[in-house]
Design an enzyme around this catalytic site. Structure first.
Site, PDB file in Angstrom:
ATOM      1  N   GLU A 217       0.871  -1.188   0.000  1.00 21.85           N
ATOM      2  CA  GLU A 217       0.000   0.000   0.000  1.00 21.85           C
ATOM      3  C   GLU A 217       0.900   1.228   0.000  1.00 21.85           C
ATOM      4  OE1 GLU A 217      -3.579   2.336   2.366  1.00 21.85           O
ATOM      5  OE2 GLU A 217      -2.740   0.509   3.263  1.00 21.85           O
TER       6      GLU A 217
ATOM      7  N   ASN B 206      -4.616   5.230  -2.453  1.00 17.12           N
ATOM      8  CA  ASN B 206      -5.873   5.822  -1.988  1.00 17.12           C
ATOM      9  C   ASN B 206      -6.354   6.896  -2.969  1.00 17.12           C
ATOM     10  OD1 ASN B 206      -6.520   4.851   0.955  1.00 17.12           O
ATOM     11  ND2 ASN B 206      -4.294   5.074   0.830  1.00 17.12           N
TER      12      ASN B 206
ATOM     13  N   GLU C 285      -8.010   2.414  -3.467  1.00 13.98           N
ATOM     14  CA  GLU C 285      -8.757   2.276  -2.229  1.00 13.98           C
ATOM     15  C   GLU C 285      -9.663   3.492  -2.045  1.00 13.98           C
ATOM     16  OE1 GLU C 285      -6.276   1.519   1.099  1.00 13.98           O
ATOM     17  OE2 GLU C 285      -5.391  -0.307   0.265  1.00 13.98           O
TER      18      GLU C 285
ATOM     19  N   ASP D 245     -11.926   0.736   1.691  1.00 19.30           N
ATOM     20  CA  ASP D 245     -11.047   0.992   2.842  1.00 19.30           C
ATOM     21  C   ASP D 245     -11.872   1.280   4.089  1.00 19.30           C
ATOM     22  OD1 ASP D 245      -8.694   1.245   4.149  1.00 19.30           O
ATOM     23  OD2 ASP D 245      -8.189   3.220   3.370  1.00 19.30           O
TER      24      ASP D 245
ATOM     25  N   GLU E 197      -6.168  -4.543   8.416  1.00 15.76           N
ATOM     26  CA  GLU E 197      -5.213  -3.451   8.657  1.00 15.76           C
ATOM     27  C   GLU E 197      -4.844  -3.387  10.131  1.00 15.76           C
ATOM     28  OE1 GLU E 197      -5.900   0.141   5.700  1.00 15.76           O
ATOM     29  OE2 GLU E 197      -7.668  -0.170   6.933  1.00 15.76           O
TER      30      GLU E 197
END
Length: 958
Positions: free
Chosen positions: A725, A784, A816, A847, A905
């Site tokens: 990520e 993101n 995301e 997310d 996460e």
């Protein structure tokens, strides 16, 4: 015969010698000063001062001699014959007076001094004859001659010096010479005197005085001289003061005269009129400098009859005839004429020449004083007026202007043009008076019209114009614009007005509509920002006078953009219109409701008795907006947030107060949407922090200091890296790595948020290109994407541009998105964009799942590939929280049934990883495995990853 020194030391008492010298010095100084003053005094007073000077000089010589004789040969019994002594005094005075008369007559100083010297010598030897003693006085003739010669030379010098120094403050050299003459003559002569004693007794018959009696007389003479000296000193002081005052007045008078001359010169030079002077026959003798500047010739060329050389040839004959007639008749009324003068550039300008004579006591003309005034524009205006009148008469037939012509002499107006069509009064075919016009002006406009017209007429204006309402024959009021030319005579007095009246009713209506449109919102009909600012200022100014408070309330409709995008602009317009109506209906009459733009409204509540007095009206607003708004078959709920600022508590300046209300609104929307929040000073700090965040974000973008850090995503079954990520970081100016929380406000700014996304995508694809060039396959990279990115219609095209630049494929990444992006009113458009991205090979990850309001329905409607379980649930696994584990279990089961991957996460312990693996979670991410790494460390991490179980080894230790 003895020397002078022996005579003084041995034959004289030195005390009396010193006294004699002092008396001589006093008399010389006083006599010389008075004699000098007599030479400068008025003629009528000269003789008196001269006599006084002679008396002082004579007494000084006499008293000096006898004072010295009082100390002479004290061994002898010396007496003095007073008759002879008085004779000596008279002779001395006579000679000094004679010298003074000569001095004043022709100022012959040497002769006058010599005659005075004769008096000194005569006095000395006569005084010696006055001695009565027991012996015979024998004079040495050579010594006596020498004494007389020295005395004459010195007194002659004294006279000469007195003449030369008469204009100085004091002729002290003359006094010194006189003093030296008297003293020298006496003591040199006495050095040649021998006393031959005899046994015969002293004869004391007649007026004989002893030494003591003579001393008394000498003292009296000395006191007289001292009094004379004091009197002269006092008189000199008074005269000096009077002279100084007279001099001061003279200097002041001269200064005033000089200033007057300067003022006159400046006035002549700056006066736009050209002043000139002529003799009685009309020949110009003087002319102002402006004439030289205008015509380009020296002023001397304009003197005499030279001025006629620059007069226009067509005007010169009549001008000379008129000027000659005025000179002959001595009549100033005739000396008034217009003519053209040739300028320096060869052009001609009209001037008006006028003159008046100056007469002596007998009435005879001694000079003519005149001026030239530039009247070129006035003459042109009169010509233009005549041409304009003709044009008006011709043009009025084809226009809607009403033409009028007012005569001050006749007090009547003549009408022409379209008066029948515009005004409709048939009586205008005849002339009307002033009252007819005034009676038809609207009563509210009449005072203003009269004031404006009077100011133009009395102020020397050439034109007058005004707008007012006028009653036509039908009784209706129309808007009129009147314009006219003011015709004046040579004295500047108005004699005629020629103008027009134009119907501007339609123009005024259009202007009113434009003015309304410039100050109102066309949709809601509310005041716009411009009118709002003006009313805010008025309300605050009024509050300063009466001591009340003013509330400024800024109101914003929540989620209006999503509503507008979902239901369309028609629905949005309906919501705005209905909101405006409800706001107006729920607030006091004196309140102002304005639309500042978009879904933002502003309210001004004036005349509040206390700062919290706004609460009641706002409760009414809340109640009015509580009911949903009907749009077709839909019931649209209205929810708002508001910020309140109070004057003067929260700011004295109107602009500052609006900023305070905006800060309160922003805080309300961010912290507690749907509430009304008052401004507090702490909000300024929050605003400053937000501003600093935005500034930092902009600077980082400009200086390319936005970089991605990569956190690995681990296969919980094998311990291998499945992908990464990309997390945003900021490199500070001192190379410190800052977290995204340092620019948190930037993610809420639509413009900056999009720029941050673009920068992250560009850097990620650049890193991918570098890794692949090194033969490294990092797996899929998750990036993101914010809600602001979905408000850009061409999201897919924009993101595709970044891999194209780096020679990569968009299919190498996952994007995301948060739950709020899916459930907002942009939902349908978001779904379309996500599907478009999936066709390009992009996987979509949801997310922070579980923290928002996303439901199973959303997961089914949107193209979601991966569900990321939020760290807030993972961290509670160790606490054996059954609610948290229940949510995790439900999410994992739901994802399995929907065929979606799950990523947990924030895994930080082995126990959390074991629990998730046991429940079927395939991928984990967190500090248990690794912290976010810079791009340079990713290859080393991939090459060093363990083939065994993550339960035993960390992939990387910082």
């Amino acid at each position: 015969m003895q020397t002078v020194y022996e005579t003084i030391v041995h034959d004289h008492d030195l005390r009396f010698v010193g006294l004699a010298i002092g008396i001589c010095a006093l008399s010389a100084l006083t006599g010389s000063a008075i004699a000098q003053y007599s030479m400068k005094a008025d003629v009528s007073k000269q003789r008196g001062w001269l006599i006084l000077a002679a008396i002082i000089a004579g007494l000084g010589v006499w008293s000096t001699h006898f004072t010295a004789m009082l100390g002479y040969r004290r061994d002898l019994d010396i007496h003095f014959d007073l008759i002879v002594a008085l004779l000596s005094l008279l002779l001395t005075g006579a000679f000094t007076l004679a010298g003074g008369l000569i001095l004043h007559g022709r100022e012959r100083g040497l002769l006058a001094g010599a005659i005075a010297g004769v008096g000194v010598a005569v006095a000395h030897f006569v005084d010696m004859h006055a001695l009565r003693l027991g012996g015979i006085v024998v004079h040495d003739h050579l010594t006596s001659a020498l004494a007389i010669a020295v005395g004459l030379v010195l007194t002659a010098g004294a006279g000469h010096l007195l003449v030369r120094w008469k204009d100085q403050i004091f002729a002290w050299p003359a006094a010194a010479a006189l003093f030296a003459a008297v003293v020298s003559l006496h003591f040199i002569a006495m050095s040649g005197v021998t006393i031959v004693t005899v046994a015969a007794p002293v004869e004391l018959d007649g007026w004989i005085a002893s030494v003591d009696e003579l001393a008394t007389m000498v003292v009296a003479v000395f006191l007289f001289m001292l009094g004379a000296a004091i009197t002269y000193t006092w008189h000199s002081e008074r005269l000096s003061r009077a002279t100084a005052e007279e001099q001061r007045r003279l200097i002041q008078t001269l200064e005033t005269l000089r200033e007057t001359q300067d003022h006159h010169r400046a006035y002549v030079e700056l006066n736009p009129q050209i002043a000139w002077v002529a003799d009685p026959k009309g020949n110009v003798t003087e002319i102002a400098p402006l004439w030289e500047e205008l015509v380009g010739l020296p002023r001397e060329a304009g003197c005499g009859a030279g001025w006629a050389d620059v007069v226009h040839p067509d005007d010169l004959p009549s001008v000379e005839q008129l000027w000659g007639a005025a000179i002959d008749a001595e009549d100033p009324e005739r000396a008034d004429v217009r003519y053209r003068l040739r300028m320096a550039d060869g052009s001609y300008r009209w001037f008006r020449a006028r003159a008046k004579p100056r007469r002596d006591a007998a009435g005879k003309v001694v000079a003519w004083y005149g001026s030239l005034e530039d009247v070129h524009e006035q003459v042109q205006g009169e010509d233009a007026l005549r041409a304009s009148e003709e044009r008006y008469r011709l043009a009025s037939r084809a226009t809607s202007d009403v033409i009028w012509d007012w005569s001050f002499e006749e007090q009547r107006a003549t009408w022409a043009g379209a008066y029948k069509k515009v005004l409709g009064y048939p009586e205008l075919k005849d002339r009307t008076d002033r009252d007819w016009w005034l009676d038809r002006i609207h009563p509210e406009d009449r005072p203003r019209v009269l004031t404006s017209q009077s100011a133009a007429l009395e102020g020397g204006a050439a034109y007058w114009h005004e707008e007012y309402r006028f009653r036509v024959a039908s009784g209706h009021w129309i808007e009129i614009r009147t314009r006219c030319v003011i015709v004046r005579n040579d004295d500047g007095q108005p004699v005629r007005l020629v103008g027009s009246m134009l119907d501007i009713t339609q123009q005024k209506t259009a202007e009113a509509e434009l003015n309304w449109a410039a100050h109102h919102d066309p949709l809601t009909k509310l005041p716009n920002r411009t009118l709002y600012q003006e009313r805010k200022r008025v309300a605050i100014d009024a509050a300063k006078q009466d001591g009340h408070c003013v509330a400024l309330i800024v109101l914003d409709l929540n989620n209006f953009k999503e509503l507008n995008d979902t239901l369309g602009h028609a629905a949005g317009d309906r919501v705005l219109e209905n909101t405006a109506e409800r706001l107006l209906g729920s607030l006091p009459e004196k309140a102002t409701v304005a639309r500042l733009g978009g879904d933002e409204f502003a309210i001004i509540l004036p005349e509040l008795a206390a700062p919290n007095a706004y609460a009641g009206p706002m409760d009414s607003v809340s109640a009015a907006l509580a009911e949903p708004i009907l749009f077709g078959d839909l019931r649209v709920p209205v929810n708002f947030s508001a910020g309140v600022a109070i004057w003067p508590r929260d700011g004295d300046d109107p602009a500052e107060l609006l900023i305070a209300a905006d800060l309160a609104l922003y805080a309300a929307k961010e912290q507690m949407p749907g509430t009304v929040l008052e401004f507090t000073p702490s909000l300024k700090g929050a605003a400053e922090r937000r501003s600093n965040m935005l500034k930092l974000a902009r600077q980082a973008l400009e200086e390319d200091r936005i970089i991605p850090f990569y956190q690995p995503k681990i296969d919980l079954r094998t311990g291998r890296v499945m992908g990464w990520e990309a997390l945003l970081r900021i490199r500070s100016l001192n190379n410190e790595i800052l977290p995204p929380s340092e620019i948190a406000a930037a993610f809420l700014d639509s413009e900056i948020a999009v720029q941050l996304t673009d920068r992250m995508f560009a850097r990620v694809f650049s890193d991918l290109a570098d890794w692949q060039a090194a033969g490294i396959n990092p797996g899929r990279i998750a990036v993101n994407v914010s809600a602001a990115d979905f408000r850009q219609n061409a999201l897919a095209d924009r993101l595709q541009s970044h891999p194209n630049v780096a020679g990569q494929s968009l299919s190498a990444i996952d994007i995301e998105v948060t739950e709020t992006v899916l459930i907002g009113q942009l939902g349908p458009e978001v779904s379309r964009m996500l599907r478009e991205l999936r066709t390009l090979g992009v996987m979509v990850a949801l997310d922070d799942f579980g923290t928002g309001y996303a439901s199973l329905t959303h997961l089914q409607e949107f193209p979601v590939d991966v569900i990321k379980i939020d760290r807030s649930f993972i961290e509670r696994i160790d606490a054996s929280d059954p609610k948290a584990t229940a949510v995790i279990d439900a999410v994992l089961q739901m994802a399995k049934r929907l065929g979606m991957q799950t990523v947990a996460e924030g895994i930080e312990t082995v126990e959390q990883a074991r629990y998730l693996r046991a429940r079927g979670c395939s991928i984990g991410q967190g500090y248990l495995f690794d912290r976010p790494l810079p791009a340079a460390d990713v290859p080393r991490t991939l090459s060093a990853q363990s083939k065994g179980q993550w339960e035993f080894l960390r992939l990387h230790r910082p």
